[in-house]
Design an enzyme around this catalytic site. Structure first.
Site, mmCIF file in Angstrom:
data_model
loop_
_atom_site.group_PDB
_atom_site.id
_atom_site.type_symbol
_atom_site.label_atom_id
_atom_site.label_comp_id
_atom_site.label_asym_id
_atom_site.label_seq_id
_atom_site.Cartn_x
_atom_site.Cartn_y
_atom_site.Cartn_z
ATOM 1 N N SER A 39 0.848 -1.190 0.000
ATOM 2 C CA SER A 39 0.000 0.000 0.000
ATOM 3 C C SER A 39 0.882 1.238 0.000
ATOM 4 O O SER A 39 2.102 1.146 0.166
ATOM 5 C CB SER A 39 -0.929 0.017 1.219
ATOM 6 O OG SER A 39 -0.199 0.289 2.398
ATOM 7 N N VAL A 64 -0.028 0.904 -6.943
ATOM 8 C CA VAL A 64 -0.376 -0.049 -8.001
ATOM 9 C C VAL A 64 -0.208 0.553 -9.390
ATOM 10 O O VAL A 64 -0.201 -0.177 -10.390
ATOM 11 C CB VAL A 64 -1.819 -0.584 -7.840
ATOM 12 C CG1 VAL A 64 -1.945 -1.417 -6.575
ATOM 13 C CG2 VAL A 64 -2.841 0.550 -7.851
ATOM 14 N N LYS A 87 -12.256 4.456 -4.272
ATOM 15 C CA LYS A 87 -13.597 3.898 -4.095
ATOM 16 C C LYS A 87 -14.704 4.925 -3.854
ATOM 17 O O LYS A 87 -15.876 4.577 -3.948
ATOM 18 C CB LYS A 87 -13.585 2.910 -2.914
ATOM 19 C CG LYS A 87 -12.627 1.744 -3.119
ATOM 20 C CD LYS A 87 -12.525 0.883 -1.883
ATOM 21 C CE LYS A 87 -11.507 -0.237 -2.098
ATOM 22 N NZ LYS A 87 -11.298 -1.061 -0.886
ATOM 23 N N LYS A 129 -21.399 -2.004 -8.129
ATOM 24 C CA LYS A 129 -21.558 -0.810 -8.967
ATOM 25 C C LYS A 129 -20.972 -1.002 -10.368
ATOM 26 O O LYS A 129 -21.193 -0.176 -11.258
ATOM 27 C CB LYS A 129 -20.920 0.395 -8.284
ATOM 28 C CG LYS A 129 -21.577 0.785 -6.963
ATOM 29 C CD LYS A 129 -20.875 1.954 -6.320
ATOM 30 C CE LYS A 129 -21.511 2.314 -4.981
ATOM 31 N NZ LYS A 129 -21.289 1.270 -3.947
ATOM 32 N N ARG A 174 -15.037 1.459 5.993
ATOM 33 C CA ARG A 174 -14.756 2.861 5.709
ATOM 34 C C ARG A 174 -15.445 3.278 4.411
ATOM 35 O O ARG A 174 -15.319 2.613 3.396
ATOM 36 C CB ARG A 174 -13.246 3.079 5.581
ATOM 37 C CG ARG A 174 -12.519 3.017 6.903
ATOM 38 C CD ARG A 174 -11.062 3.340 6.742
ATOM 39 N NE ARG A 174 -10.433 2.566 5.683
ATOM 40 C CZ ARG A 174 -9.137 2.592 5.418
ATOM 41 N NH1 ARG A 174 -8.338 3.370 6.105
ATOM 42 N NH2 ARG A 174 -8.628 1.857 4.461
ATOM 43 N N THR A 195 -30.208 9.872 -1.799
ATOM 44 C CA THR A 195 -30.113 10.195 -3.226
ATOM 45 C C THR A 195 -31.467 10.070 -3.923
ATOM 46 O O THR A 195 -31.867 10.927 -4.713
ATOM 47 C CB THR A 195 -29.094 9.266 -3.911
ATOM 48 O OG1 THR A 195 -27.851 9.375 -3.218
ATOM 49 C CG2 THR A 195 -28.888 9.658 -5.363
#
Length: 246
Positions: A39, A64, A87, A129, A174, A195
């Site tokens: 990371s 990455v 994200k 999604k 998170r 929404t």
């Protein structure tokens, strides 16, 4: 868990909710040789090192997007779980090229480095999604899925195999709406953002997500998109459960 015995596993974005839960689970259930946490956040790596204090854990700072760094990290690695991603939906909409660099170009860097390093199996964490996406985050994850499926053709006769896991919102992770709604309720807000009144979401627990990913990594033969059975809920009902007065 026998497939991980004496093997080396690398988790990209490994300091996130999934990485922490996966490490905790594998420390109890598996006799792996090493887990590498890859990371770019040194502070989160420091906190994770202090939390687990296990000599079999290694921490590798890198991005990455950087294939050269990935090639260094992938040496002698048997399995890769690709969890790193941008994200947050609004952030991706406001910084589209950054989302593409991480979620699409980063996925291709993972694939290329894994093939060159002859990693045995690579599994990509995706999202619901990505199914019929209406925002850039979903579209970028759909692109990543396509790249991972096609990567099995790029690998040719090599043993490297690629698959994807696609699941919904991880409860209380998170960025999840649940901590947001709880926090707003604790502040005694009478208004909570919604929404659309018809909006629904699929939910899965962190433990269920870890178990499903590890099981999929074990069973994959290359080219699959693994999708767990998940419960869904209308978001307005979720709000009423958390704060009936909202």
């Amino acid at each position: 868990m026998n497939f991980l015995k004496n093997k080396i596993l690398l988790i990209t974005g490994g300091t996130g909710s999934f990485g922490n839960a996966a490490v905790e689970y594998l420390l109890k259930k598996s006799k792996f040789k090493k887990i590498i946490i890859f990371s770019r956040d040194e502070n989160k790596q420091y906190l994770m090192q202090n939390r687990f204090k296990d000599q079999r854990l290694r921490f590798f700072i890198g991005d990455v997007r950087d294939e050269d760094r990935l090639l260094m990290a992938f040496r002698n690695v048997d399995f890769v779980i690709h969890a790193a991603a941008q994200k947050h939906v609004p952030s991706a909409e406001y910084n589209p090229i950054e989302c593409i660099k991480t979620n699409v170009n980063g996925a291709q860097s993972i694939i290329s480095a894994a093939i060159k390093s002859e990693v045995k199996k690579v599994i990509n964490l995706s999202t619901d999604k990505a199914c019929n996406p209406i925002n850039l985050y979903g579209a970028s994850k759909l692109c990543a899925e396509k790249l991972f499926i096609n990567a099995n053709q790029l690998a040719g006769k090599l043993e490297t195999k690629f698959s994807t896991v696609r699941y919904g919102n991880v409860i209380a992770s998170r960025g999840s709406v649940i901590p947001l709604f709880v926090d707003l309720s604790r502040q005694k807000n009478t208004k909570i953002p919604l929404t659309h009144k018809s909006m629904t979401r699929f939910f899965i627990t962190l433990e269920q997500a870890v178990n499903f990913v590890i099981s999929s990594l074990d069973n994959m033969i290359g080219g699959e998109i693994f999708i767990p059975k998940m419960h869904s809920i209308f978001i307005d009902q979720l709000i009423k459960i958390i704060n009936p007065k909202a």
